[in-house]
Design a protein around this motif. Sequence first.
Motif, PDB file in Angstrom:
ATOM      1  N   GLY A   1      15.652 -25.007  -4.362  1.00 22.78           N
ATOM      2  CA  GLY A   1      15.043 -24.356  -3.426  1.00 22.78           C
ATOM      3  C   GLY A   1      14.269 -25.251  -2.320  1.00 22.78           C
TER       4      GLY A   1
ATOM      5  N   LEU B   1      18.058 -21.359  -2.209  1.00 23.23           N
ATOM      6  CA  LEU B   1      16.942 -20.717  -2.152  1.00 23.23           C
ATOM      7  C   LEU B   1      15.944 -21.141  -1.044  1.00 23.23           C
ATOM      8  CD1 LEU B   1      14.571 -18.566  -4.456  1.00 23.23           C
ATOM      9  CD2 LEU B   1      13.373 -20.325  -2.778  1.00 23.23           C
TER      10      LEU B   1
ATOM     11  N   TYR C   1      12.174 -20.452   0.493  1.00 22.17           N
ATOM     12  CA  TYR C   1      10.894 -19.664   0.536  1.00 22.17           C
ATOM     13  C   TYR C   1      10.176 -19.882   1.655  1.00 22.17           C
ATOM     14  CZ  TYR C   1       6.507 -18.077  -2.004  1.00 22.17           C
ATOM     15  OH  TYR C   1       5.343 -17.397  -2.330  1.00 22.17           O
TER      16      TYR C   1
END
Length: 403
Positions: A243, A293, A295
């Motif tokens: 991520g 991912l 964020y």
Amino acid sequence: MKYVVLLYDGMADYPVPALGGKTPMMAAEKPNLDYLAQRAEVGLVRTVAPGLKPGSDVANMSVMGFDPAEYYTGRSPLEAASIGIDMKPTDVSLRCNLVTLSEDSKPYEEKTIEDYCADDISTEEAAELIKAVDSALGNSTFRFYAGVSYRHCLIWSNGTTDLGSLTPPHDITGKVITDHLPAHKNAAALLDMMKKSYDILKDHPVNLARKANGRRPANSIWLWGEGTRPSFPPFEELFGIKGGVVSAVDLIKGIGGCAKMEVACVEGATGYLDTNFEGKARAALDLLERNDLAYVHFEAPDECGHRNEPENKVRSIELIDERVLPILFEGLKKYDDYKIMVLPDHPTPIVTRTHASDPVPYLIYHKNGETEGVATINEETAEETGRFIDFGPSLMPHFLNNK
């Protein structure tokens, strides 16, 4: 599979009289967000567990899948990690805001806090002021480090977190500070530095220039958010995917760094309405080239809540819709499948100007698993679905694993 989390900091709210009894989410024109909501799982999630203070620190840790009850050691250490401070186990870190206190003849203890962020002072100006404070007050025990805008850091060597109650300045904007100053005997040195900082900063050339240009001076430091060096597992170790994080603020960057996530640096990212929205969207897509991912954190709705700016809070939601979501939608087209999760970390109600711990709306959109959602997403429509996640840290595994 690619995953995108869009975190609208402080977006949830209570009905606002200035908005005709609507919340900013209800009042905002957000066709792109509503497009997702109409095809997504929608509900409420409790991001701040009972007994914890509602803040972006514990709430974002929760959304990222880290249980604050297990891993949280304080707010400022997360920001220190982003700044690049290598804290020792015996160090205590404190958030050091640059604030505006009333310029009157009253003693320091009787002044009013006029602005918790000194008119959102620029990072460059703030660095000069923090340098002056460190030069005058820094020593082998206390050292000041510059961060972003009004958000900075104090490291206390061999310090203590037994300091009584240290009040966040955004909780008391417009109030006399008398009853909100550090009162515990262990915090006496902190209070002394806060008082001395006023004399150091009030006539500093940076502040004289700001006043000449009609801006508020950053004439005092304000210390709070104490904590010790954080330690929690890497995001990849916890969830089995890589991520990355996009944010303008050190707190979120620090959480990402501590979780061994890739942290993007976006030029012009300010944390307010003037931030580089397009740059943050492109940074998210760039992260997805190397990670599973992204964020993406937007601070602006929270700042508008603290500043009692209902129209600007509405506009902050609209700007993300206009300038971020179209870029993401276009960039995600090349992937066979992807999921998007959108939510606030906590409410920052206009009427209180501080954080609340109420559950917040969320949506989870799955490209290859569209479902019937709601016509428009807001606090009421999310509650009406009857879907409720009571344990915030379970949201991330639900997002990643929910088919």
